[in-house]
Every structure is written in structure tokens, then in C-alpha cells.
Design an enzyme around this catalytic site. Structure first.
Site, PDB file in Angstrom:
ATOM      1  N   TYR A 143     -21.854  28.846  17.219  1.00  0.00           N
ATOM      2  CA  TYR A 143     -22.789  29.528  18.112  1.00  0.00           C
ATOM      3  C   TYR A 143     -24.240  29.338  17.671  1.00  0.00           C
ATOM      4  CZ  TYR A 143     -19.560  32.206  21.067  1.00  0.00           C
ATOM      5  OH  TYR A 143     -18.626  32.584  22.000  1.00  0.00           O
ATOM      6  N   LYS A 194      -8.899  26.486  11.356  1.00  0.00           N
ATOM      7  CA  LYS A 194      -8.251  25.199  11.613  1.00  0.00           C
ATOM      8  C   LYS A 194      -8.486  24.316  10.385  1.00  0.00           C
ATOM      9  CE  LYS A 194      -6.956  23.138  15.024  1.00  0.00           C
ATOM     10  NZ  LYS A 194      -5.583  22.640  15.363  1.00  0.00           N
ATOM     11  N   ASP A 227      -4.762  27.556  16.745  1.00  0.00           N
ATOM     12  CA  ASP A 227      -3.952  27.238  17.929  1.00  0.00           C
ATOM     13  C   ASP A 227      -2.621  27.987  17.879  1.00  0.00           C
ATOM     14  OD1 ASP A 227      -3.229  25.672  15.739  1.00  0.00           O
ATOM     15  OD2 ASP A 227      -2.770  23.878  16.911  1.00  0.00           O
ATOM     16  N   ASP A 251     -13.904  34.541  19.798  1.00  0.00           N
ATOM     17  CA  ASP A 251     -14.252  34.686  21.211  1.00  0.00           C
ATOM     18  C   ASP A 251     -13.025  34.406  22.076  1.00  0.00           C
ATOM     19  OD1 ASP A 251     -15.950  34.915  23.516  1.00  0.00           O
ATOM     20  OD2 ASP A 251     -15.994  32.723  23.623  1.00  0.00           O
ATOM     21  N   ASP A 255     -10.208  37.191  24.086  1.00  0.00           N
ATOM     22  CA  ASP A 255      -9.905  37.157  25.525  1.00  0.00           C
ATOM     23  C   ASP A 255      -8.393  37.075  25.751  1.00  0.00           C
ATOM     24  OD1 ASP A 255     -12.545  37.318  26.350  1.00  0.00           O
ATOM     25  OD2 ASP A 255     -12.354  35.687  27.806  1.00  0.00           O
TER      26      ASP A 255
HETATM   27  C1  IPM Z   1     -18.239  37.641  24.297  1.00  0.00           C
HETATM   28  C2  IPM Z   1     -18.884  36.794  25.355  1.00  0.00           C
HETATM   29  C3  IPM Z   1     -20.144  36.147  24.785  1.00  0.00           C
HETATM   30  C4  IPM Z   1     -19.722  35.236  23.663  1.00  0.00           C
HETATM   31  C5  IPM Z   1     -21.022  35.408  25.816  1.00  0.00           C
HETATM   32  C6  IPM Z   1     -21.426  36.314  26.960  1.00  0.00           C
HETATM   33  C7  IPM Z   1     -22.249  34.799  25.163  1.00  0.00           C
HETATM   34  O1  IPM Z   1     -17.976  35.864  25.845  1.00  0.00           O
HETATM   35  O2  IPM Z   1     -18.909  38.538  23.754  1.00  0.00           O
HETATM   36  O3  IPM Z   1     -17.057  37.426  24.010  1.00  0.00           O
HETATM   37  O4  IPM Z   1     -19.378  34.061  23.887  1.00  0.00           O
HETATM   38  O5  IPM Z   1     -19.750  35.685  22.516  1.00  0.00           O
HETATM   39 MG    MG Z   2     -15.995  36.088  25.129  1.00  0.00          MG
END
Ligand code: IPM
Ligand code: MG
Length: 370
Positions: A143, A194, A227, A251, A255
Site C-alpha cells: 500500500y 506467502k 492462498d 484486506d 472481505d
Molecule cells: C478497506 C478498504 C480500503 C483498503 C480502501 C477503501 C482503500 O478496502 O479498508 O479494507 O484497501 O484498505
Molecule cells: Mg478492503
């Protein structure tokens, strides 16, 4: 009292203002019923800040954030800003907050409420009772790594570059947070990287092992490739207690984990900086979901991730575990009573709007605190 309860509220874009409105309701309730007064300042971040200041966060707002005791953050982004410069895109505001406040440890708990086990895309027996915590490194890795950019090559092609980079200290400090939190849970940490393809992954594994051997031998440590971790999260998620991983893997894996809980609209997060001399940490609290422009302004958003982020603020920034428990219990009871926003709607349940969900939590708080 207000002097040490300075909260900066940054609703942002899309559904951000809607879900933040429901936290306002909770803050008012705390003020009335628990005599807890927060000194709340509201400001702009993301696309709305870009429209006003030409930047996703102004220097002035950044100063407010650095001088607050906690930041409550909604969401940023939307299609109308897809073509603005990379440095001023809405997400840049969030990334600057994380970097400048040095919020290196991102806590993303994935808890599946019993009432929502049916709402998950996975079988209820796989997710029922799930309680895992992803600790994501938040100020390093790809990042922020240099060099980065898009360059023109002599042959007319272009080349995009990002750099995955981690130092000993960056890895150790986030692992310490993970181990420490594990001691208050099931005492198990799974470190994820990884190392089969990345040197930064080899270092990650070695440093996680170092922290374990030197500072937390009593916590169980295992290692997993990223993975495989994604696969294991959907195969058998309850095998995990605390997962610690880098910025990008964290990240993605968070999700994935969100769907185990029924909806991305349920996941809160806390981002913490280093402790100062008195043990206080800079902190930002935000739902894991984004700005959801497709449903913004329609009252359809689920405010529960934002409300639970507020509960995390009470717990981690203000040492108010009892009040945090109360908010979390109210959320659980409201779900048990069958109220559902559209993202978690199931047959025979009662569909409610964002506002109605927030009102229901406050009514439940009234009952619990009576
Ligand atoms: C998160 C989001 C952010 C990230 C974006 C909005 C920059 O996806 O907080 O998970 O990638 O960290
Ligand atoms: Mg995210």
C-alpha cells in the site's frame, strides 16, 4: 470530562453519512442515559472533501484527527470520482489518516451472530458461533512501498510498479498486538504470508516466530500461506482464533471473512497506533464495508457495522467495556428479534431501514439499561 473524549466524526461519502447518523443516535443516548459526553467535531473526508478542498482530506482535518482521542470514520469513494487524480481520490484520505496517525494495527473481528448463521452464503453449521479476529498490518507493505508508479517505456509500453516491503520492527509490532489479543481469547495466532514466493514473506514468518519465542511462548503459533488461508476460511473457518497478516492479504482475507458473518454490512474495525507513555493509542474506527454508492441515500444501508465500530471505540479508546458490551448485546437482541436490513434479509424476518435499525438498537439499550 469532555477534554479527554474528543471524537472526530468523518462520515465521508455514499452510505457513510447514513450509518454515521445512527451512531449519533447512540452518542445522544449515552449522553442522556449514561452521562457520558463526547466532544464531537464533524468534518469532511473522501469525495466530499475533494469537492470542497480539492483534496481527500485537508491539512486542517488531519490536524483535528491527530489531536482527537478517537476518529469515527464512515466510508469514502464513489463512481463520480473515478477519474480524479490518483493522489486526490477519496481513498487517499483514508490512507493518509492511517499513515499519518501511524495506525499500524487493524483489528477486524468476524463474529457470526446465531441469528445470522442462515444469512451466510456458507452452511450454518460451518459459521454458527464463529468468532475470529483478523489483525491486519495497516501502514506498510504494498500500500505504501516505494518505488511505485506508472512509467512510460522506450518501446511505447507502460509499466506499473508497486513494492511489497516490510522491516523487522513493522512485522514485530503488529505481531505483538496479535499475540497480546490472543491471550484474551483462545490463545492461538495463525501468521499468514506467502513465504513460498516472497522474501518479505520469509522475513514475516521469521519475525513472527521471533516474537513468539521471545515474548509469547505460551500462545500457540501456526503459519499458513495466504492462498491456503483464503481457502481454509471458507472450508472450515472456526479453526482460527487470531489471524495476523500484512496489509494486502489482510484486506482480501477480511472481505472473505465478512461473508462468513452473513454480510459485509456487519463487520466493524478498529485501527490502532503505538501506545504512548500513558498507554493511550491513536485510533480510528470504521466499518469494513465501503461507501456502497448503489444504495446510498435510499435508507437501505446496514448501520450495524458502524454501530459495532462505535462499540469498539468505547472498548479500546475509552476503557468503557461495560458500555461496549451493552451496545453489542443490544445489536444481538435486535437481530434475535428478527429485524433485518436488506443485506441480511431472510424469509419471515422484518425488513427495516437504516434508521429503523438504529432506532431499534436505541430502544433495546433503553430496555437493557432500565
Ligand atoms: C478497506 C478498504 C480500503 C483498503 C480502501 C477503501 C482503500 O478496502 O479498508 O479494507 O484497501 O484498505
Ligand atoms: Mg478492503
Amino acid at each position: 470530562m469532555a477534554a479527554n473524549k474528543r471524537v472526530l466524526m468523518l462520515p465521508g461519502d455514499g452510505i457513510g453519512p447514513e450509518v454515521m447518523g445512527e451512531v449519533r443516535r447512540l452518542i445522544d443516548w449515552m449522553d442522556r442515559r449514561r452521562s457520558v459526553t463526547f466532544d464531537v467535531t464533524e468534518d469532511l473526508v473522501g469525495g466530499v472533501a475533494y469537492e470542497t478542498h480539492g483534496a481527500a482530506i485537508s491539512d486542517n482535518t488531519m490536524d483535528l484527527a491527530l489531536n482527537s482521542d478517537a476518529v469515527l470514520f464512515g466510508a469514502v469513494g464513489g463512481p463520480q470520482w473515478d477519474n480524479v487524480g490518483f493522489d486526490v481520490r477519496p481513498e487517499a484520505g483514508l490512507l493518509r489518516l492511517r499513515k499519518d496517525m501511524d495506525l499500524f494495527a487493524n483489528l477486524r473481528p468476524a463474529i457470526c451472530f446465531d441469528a445470522l448463521a442462515q444469512a451466510s452464503s456458507l452452511k450454518p453449521e460451518l459459521v454458527g458461533g464463529l468468532d475470529i479476529l483478523i489483525v491486519r498490518e495497516l501502514t506498510g507493505g504494498v500500500y505504501f512501498g516505494e518505488p511505485r508508479g506508472i512509467e512510460d517505456l522506450p518501446d511505447g509500453q507502460r509499466r506499473g510498479v508497486n513494492t511489497q516491503v516490510y522491516t523487522t520492527d513493522e512485522i514485530r509490532r503488529v505481531c505483538r498486538v496479535a499475540f497480546d489479543l490472543a491471550t484474551k481469547r483462545d490463545n492461538r495466532v495463525c501468521s499468514v504470508e506467502k513465504m513460498n514466493v516472497m522474501e518479505s514473506g520469509i522475513l514475516w514468518r521469521e519475525e513472527a516466530t521471533w516474537v513468539h519465542e521471545n515474548e509469547f511462548v505460551d500462545v500457540e503459533l501456526s503459519h499458513m500461506l495466504a492462498d491456503n488461508c483464503g481457502m481454509q476460511l471458507v472450508r472450515s473457518p472456526k479453526q482460527f482464533d487470531v489471524i495476523v497478516t500484512d496489509n494486502l492479504f489482510g484486506d482480501m482475507l477480511s472481505d472473505v471473512a465478512s461473508m462468513l458473518t452473513g454480510s459485509l454490512g456487519m463487520l466493524p474495525s478498529a485501527s490502532l497506533g503505538p501506545a504512548d507513555g500513558s498507554g493511550r493509542r491513536r485510533a480510528l474506527y470504521e466499518p469494513v464495508h465501503g461507501s456502497a454508492p448503489d444504495i446510498a441515500g435510499q435508507g437501505k444501508a446496514n448501520p450495524l457495522a458502524m454501530i459495532q465500530s462505535y462499540a469498539m471505540m468505547l472498548r479500546y479508546s475509552f476503557d468503557m467495556s461495560e458500555d461496549a458490551d451493552l451496545v453489542e448485546r443490544a445489536v444481538r437482541n435486535v437481530l434475535d428479534s428478527g429485524l433485518r436490513t436488506s443485506d441480511i434479509m431472510q424469509t419471515d424476518m422484518t425488513a427495516v431501514s437504516c434508521e429503523q435499525m438504529g432506532e431499534a438498537v436505541v430502544m433495546e439499550l433503553d430496555k437493557l439499561a432500565a
